[in-house]
Every structure is written in structure tokens, then in C-alpha cells.
Design a protein around this motif. Structure first.
Motif, PDB file in Angstrom:
ATOM      1  N   SER A  11       1.244  -1.462  -0.048  1.00 29.49           N
ATOM      2  CA  SER A  11       0.054   0.085  -0.379  1.00 29.49           C
ATOM      3  C   SER A  11       0.883   1.294  -0.047  1.00 29.49           C
ATOM      4  O   SER A  11       2.305   1.508   1.131  1.00 29.49           O
ATOM      5  N   SER A  12       0.308   2.215  -0.617  1.00 26.38           N
ATOM      6  CA  SER A  12       1.568   3.555  -0.304  1.00 26.38           C
ATOM      7  C   SER A  12       1.664   3.922   0.700  1.00 26.38           C
ATOM      8  O   SER A  12       2.147   4.574   0.629  1.00 26.38           O
ATOM      9  N   LYS A  13       0.639   3.290   1.784  1.00 23.96           N
ATOM     10  CA  LYS A  13       0.754   4.109   3.271  1.00 23.96           C
ATOM     11  C   LYS A  13       1.363   3.712   4.000  1.00 23.96           C
ATOM     12  O   LYS A  13       2.345   3.616   4.950  1.00 23.96           O
ATOM     13  N   THR A  70      -3.905  -1.704   5.745  1.00 23.58           N
ATOM     14  CA  THR A  70      -4.071  -0.556   5.066  1.00 23.58           C
ATOM     15  C   THR A  70      -4.020  -1.246   3.350  1.00 23.58           C
ATOM     16  O   THR A  70      -4.829  -1.604   3.447  1.00 23.58           O
ATOM     17  N   SER A  71      -2.572  -2.217   3.274  1.00 27.19           N
ATOM     18  CA  SER A  71      -2.603  -2.639   2.663  1.00 27.19           C
ATOM     19  C   SER A  71      -3.606  -4.314   1.944  1.00 27.19           C
ATOM     20  O   SER A  71      -4.281  -4.408   0.771  1.00 27.19           O
ATOM     21  N   THR A  73      -6.906  -4.123   3.154  1.00 26.91           N
ATOM     22  CA  THR A  73      -8.199  -3.456   2.404  1.00 26.91           C
ATOM     23  C   THR A  73      -8.467  -2.603   0.849  1.00 26.91           C
ATOM     24  O   THR A  73      -8.811  -1.848   0.120  1.00 26.91           O
ATOM     25  N   SER A  74      -6.459  -2.911   0.338  1.00 26.71           N
ATOM     26  CA  SER A  74      -6.683  -2.209  -0.713  1.00 26.71           C
ATOM     27  C   SER A  74      -7.173  -2.957  -1.476  1.00 26.71           C
ATOM     28  O   SER A  74      -6.181  -3.979  -2.006  1.00 26.71           O
ATOM     29  N   LYS A  75      -7.418  -2.077  -3.225  1.00 28.39           N
ATOM     30  CA  LYS A  75      -7.672  -2.748  -4.233  1.00 28.39           C
ATOM     31  C   LYS A  75      -5.829  -3.124  -5.167  1.00 28.39           C
ATOM     32  O   LYS A  75      -6.050  -4.231  -6.250  1.00 28.39           O
ATOM     33  N   TRP A  76      -5.575  -2.550  -4.940  1.00 28.73           N
ATOM     34  CA  TRP A  76      -3.639  -2.371  -6.187  1.00 28.73           C
ATOM     35  C   TRP A  76      -3.280  -3.661  -5.139  1.00 28.73           C
ATOM     36  O   TRP A  76      -2.813  -4.132  -5.739  1.00 28.73           O
TER      37      TRP A  76
END
Length: 77
Positions: A11-13, A70-71, A73-76
Motif C-alpha cells: 500500500s502507498s501508506k 491498509t494493504s 483493504t487496498s484493491k491494488w
């Protein structure tokens, strides 16, 4: 020497953690024998994101999924 290609999905976060992981893997590889792909380091202005990521995954020997709150739940990711 053929380099082992590794793709890190994150995730970008979690960018700081992904970069730290990349640095550690590179530092601890034998004779710089790894080529690690992370989004922020490899993307250029004008790149088509889906194509670029798909190509990097296809060319990788290994994929690391950096899992976090966060990752997941990330669709990416």
C-alpha cells in the motif's frame, strides 16, 4: 551473474516499510544479485500503471506481498 527479480506489492501508506525492505534485501544479497521492483522507484511520468505493474510481475521470480491493515483493504495490493 543473473539477478533474481523480486516484485514488492504494498500500500502507498506503507511506502517507508517497502523501501526499507528493498534496501535490506539489496544490502544482504550476495554480490548485488537481486533486482527489486517497487512502484515508486520504477514508475515514470506517462507510464500506464496497470501495464507496467503487470509486466513487472510477469518478469519477477518472486513476489512479496507486504501485508498491513491498509494493504489488505487496498484493491491494488
Amino acid at each position: 551473474m543473473v539477478k533474481t527479480k523480486i516484485f514488492i506489492s504494498y500500500s502507498s501508506k506503507d511506502k517507508a516499510v517497502a523501501e526499507q525492505l528493498k534496501d535490506e534485501l539489496e544490502k544482504n544479497s550476495v554480490e548485488n544479485s537481486v533486482n527489486i521492483w517497487i512502484y515508486d522507484a520504477e514508475m515514470q511520468i506517462g507510464d500506464y500503471i496497470i501495464e507496467k505493474i503487470s509486466d513487472a510481475i510477469d518478469k519477477s521470480d518472486y513476489l512479496i506481498a507486504l501485508l498491513s491493515h491498509t494493504s489488505i483493504t487496498s484493491k491494488w495490493v
